[in-house]
Design an enzyme around this catalytic site. Structure first.
Site, PDB file in Angstrom:
ATOM      1  N   LYS A  54       4.050   2.552  -6.182  1.00  0.00           N
ATOM      2  CA  LYS A  54       3.037   1.410  -6.216  1.00  0.00           C
ATOM      3  C   LYS A  54       2.986   1.014  -7.760  1.00  0.00           C
ATOM      4  O   LYS A  54       2.986   1.572  -8.695  1.00  0.00           O
ATOM      5  CB  LYS A  54       1.482   2.049  -5.749  1.00  0.00           C
ATOM      6  CG  LYS A  54       0.519   1.126  -5.610  1.00  0.00           C
ATOM      7  CD  LYS A  54      -0.715   1.779  -5.380  1.00  0.00           C
ATOM      8  CE  LYS A  54      -2.065   0.839  -5.144  1.00  0.00           C
ATOM      9  NZ  LYS A  54      -3.232   1.275  -4.375  1.00  0.00           N
ATOM     10  N   SER A  82      -5.818  -1.078  -0.511  1.00  0.00           N
ATOM     11  CA  SER A  82      -4.845  -1.729  -1.677  1.00  0.00           C
ATOM     12  C   SER A  82      -3.351  -1.172  -1.588  1.00  0.00           C
ATOM     13  O   SER A  82      -2.519  -2.305  -2.118  1.00  0.00           O
ATOM     14  CB  SER A  82      -5.494  -1.575  -3.182  1.00  0.00           C
ATOM     15  OG  SER A  82      -5.123  -0.501  -3.550  1.00  0.00           O
ATOM     16  N   SER A  93      -7.665   3.288  -0.322  1.00  0.00           N
ATOM     17  CA  SER A  93      -6.513   2.666  -0.240  1.00  0.00           C
ATOM     18  C   SER A  93      -5.394   3.192   0.013  1.00  0.00           C
ATOM     19  O   SER A  93      -4.194   2.513  -0.012  1.00  0.00           O
ATOM     20  CB  SER A  93      -6.552   1.940  -1.938  1.00  0.00           C
ATOM     21  OG  SER A  93      -7.538   0.986  -2.049  1.00  0.00           O
TER      22      SER A  93
END
Lengths: 95, 494
Positions: free
Chosen positions: B81, B161, B185
């Site tokens: 990420k 997210s 998330s």
């Protein structure tokens, strides 16, 4: 509590975010939508309740007070928008 | 040879150790897939092909030795990420304000992966500063969910997210990925993409080098193709780290050993407050199925009550923006990131840098956070919210006096289309209604794919356990995985 255009302008200044004049009003509406929704927390009885810090109680770890890092000036400056002679260059602060 | 990108992480590691294929082969296979799929799926915001192949060759050399240490992830190609700082590789948290920021250091979580021989394929898409539930706020545009509604080609969100991480895992663009979870998330994108995601107890994974959003809530974890894969990843990602004073100073358990141990004799709580008005029928039914599966495997089901559940989201939307407004004060355009000079004065430079560098949702949250922390409001908002957090934790503690783990739905709906919820911030925030409680209380939470809804979209069940008892999540998660027999795959349209 409800915020108006003037409050948004003040908060945006505190947060150092340029919000264009025409966006202050819509932003105030959005913030009020969120703040009104948050108001329901007033229903909760928090008398004699301590604020949460951590789910797992532990002592703050201690370490020796020694230098463990440093001598990396160029790495520190590598991402700066503007540098000169090994220094950050920033807008004039003192008139 | 079987399609290498479709292997689970566990099977790939097995194949690598048996030398059935090389790390270079499986890494190249993933890079080829990324090249084909990424223009449609937008999962990766940076692909580090050269670095990946160099790391793969190093892993192959290690695997080829007759003696010497073989890492737990030796040769496995993974995605990262864009929230984790990676030395020499651009890291932006998908925000314009970070410009072309290239960290001169590595986050502890990713360093742990590389120390165990993993290969980095690239950086994955996310909501700007992890603020969002649809991955719509990324400066690089949103990723697209590999899953589509039956007979339709509407683009759906992978959730947020960690939308890029979930997309990449679901579309076989990496064996597993790192992600982070501040309010859901990891678990919400997992549920939307038919993947497994776990957020461990707060403090298990170091936050060093992880771009900060809300420091008392942020926690790293993996997105993976199976419960076992998630356990393998989490074991490596977590560590006691002196660079993060909130990192737990205790050894990381062998979670892989809990996978498959079964749930016989376990007590599973079903919290009645998670039965929401207007919840889709398919989610209600799936939850009941989950209850039946665990019962059939020997668990005892206990009704429990978590009375403060409805206050979790409003408390979150004080605590998280407040902490964000403090954390994001560092983006001033002076030492790194993109500077906008405006009229040239210091204040104008700050205001223009932040006004142009932050997107709309980030600005909204920073203003909320600044407001609730401003003079005279601290007690009414932040302090009150932190006290409500204590009430939420007490709810959990009293429930865990009677049960070993809780079973809930992971999300209140299946994946939705882009733009469907973005007009109303509060409607978007409600996505995290089932996940945010675990963040506020610092507890482990896992999302496991358990079925499809009437449109053929994946749905997840969530397991929440006591602090430090991730083992319970892995036991229950694996039991659900086995009973659900979730083998559905998105149709390859990309």
């Amino acid at each position: 509590m409800s915020v108006d255009k003037k409050t948004v302008r003040k908060v945006a200044r505190l947060a150092r975010i340029a919000v264009p004049e025409e966006k202050l009003e819509p932003m105030a509406e959005e913030l009020n939508g969120i703040l009104n929704w948050i108001e329901q927390l007033n229903e909760v009885d928090i008398e004699d309740v301590e604020a949460m810090t951590t789910p797992v109680k532990m002592a703050m770890p201690m370490r020796d007070d020694v230098v463990t890092d440093g001598d990396i000036r160029d790495k520190v400056l590598a991402n700066a928008p503007k540098t000169e002679d090994g220094f950050f260059v920033v807008p004039k602060v003192v008139e | 040879m079987t399609n290498l990108t479709q292997l689970t992480l566990a099977d790939a590691l097995d194949g690598l150790r048996k030398r059935q294929f090389s790390s270079r082969e499986i890494t190249q296979a993933h890079l080829d897939e990324i090249e084909k799929a990424n223009p449609n799926l937008n999962a990766y915001v940076a692909v580090t092909a050269e670095k990946a192949l160099a790391m793969a060759d190093a892993a192959d050399a290690q695997l080829g030795k007759t003696k010497g240490k073989v890492g737990k992830l030796e040769g496995a190609p993974l995605g990262v990420k864009d929230l984790f700082c990676t030395e020499g590789v651009r890291t932006t948290a998908c925000s314009n304000i970070l410009g072309e920021f290239t960290p001169p250091y590595e986050s502890t979580v990713t360093q742990n992966l590389w120390d165990q021989g993993a290969v980095m394929l690239g950086k994955l898409n996310m909501d700007e500063f992890a603020m969002g539930s649809a991955n719509e706020t990324s400066r690089f545009g949103p990723p697209t969910n590999p899953w589509r509604r039956e007979g339709a080609n509407t683009k759906l969100t992978s959730g947020g997210s960690s939308g890029g991480s979930a997309t990449a895992v679901a579309a076989d663009l990496c064996l597993a990925a790192t992600a982070s979870d501040t309010g859901g998330s990891i678990r919400q994108p997992a549920a939307f993409t038919g993947t497994v995601g776990i957020k461990p107890t707060y403090g298990r994974a170091s936050r060093y080098g992880m771009v900060a959003f809300a420091s008392s809530l942020d926690q790293a974890g993996p997105l993976a193709k199976s419960v076992m894969d998630a356990a393998i990843m989490l074991e490596v990602m977590c560590s006691a780290d002196e660079k993060d004073s909130t990192s737990l100073q205790m050894p990381v358990p062998n979670w892989t050993k809990s996978v498959g141990k079964g749930v016989k004799g376990m007590k599973i709580g079903v919290p009645k407050e998670y039965r929401m008005d207007g919840m889709p029928d398919s989610i209600e039914k799936l939850w009941q199925k989950g209850i039946d599966w665990l019962k059939a495997q020997g668990a005892e089901i206990v009704d429990v009550s978590l009375p403060h559940t409805k206050y979790a989201l409003p408390a979150y939307y004080i605590v998280a923006p407040a902490e964000a407004s403090s954390n994001l004060a560092r983006y001033d355009g002076m030492r790194y990131g993109a500077r906008q000079t405006g009229s040239g004065s210091l204040t104008d430079t700050y205001e223009q840098t932040r006004g142009q560098g932050f997107g709309a949702e980030v600005q909204r949250r920073l203003l909320i956070g600044t407001y609730v922390l401003s003079a005279g409001y601290y007690d009414a908002y932040y302090l009150r919210a932190q006290k409500v957090r204590t009430k939420i934790l007490q709810d959990f503690e009293s429930a865990f006096g009677a049960v070993d783990a809780l079973l809930t739905p992971a999300t209140p709906s299946a994946a939705f289309a882009y733009g469907e919820k973005s007009d109303d911030p509060v409607a978007m925030y409600l996505n995290d209604v089932f996940t945010v409680t675990a963040n506020l209380a610092g507890l482990p939470g896992m999302s496991v794919p358990a079925g499809l809804d009437e449109n053929g979209l994946p749905l997840g069940l969530q397991v929440i356990s006591k602090a430090l008892d991730e083992d319970a999540c892995f036991k229950v998660g694996a039991a659900l995985e086995e009973a659900a027999g979730f083998t559905a795959r998105p149709e390859r349209w990309w």
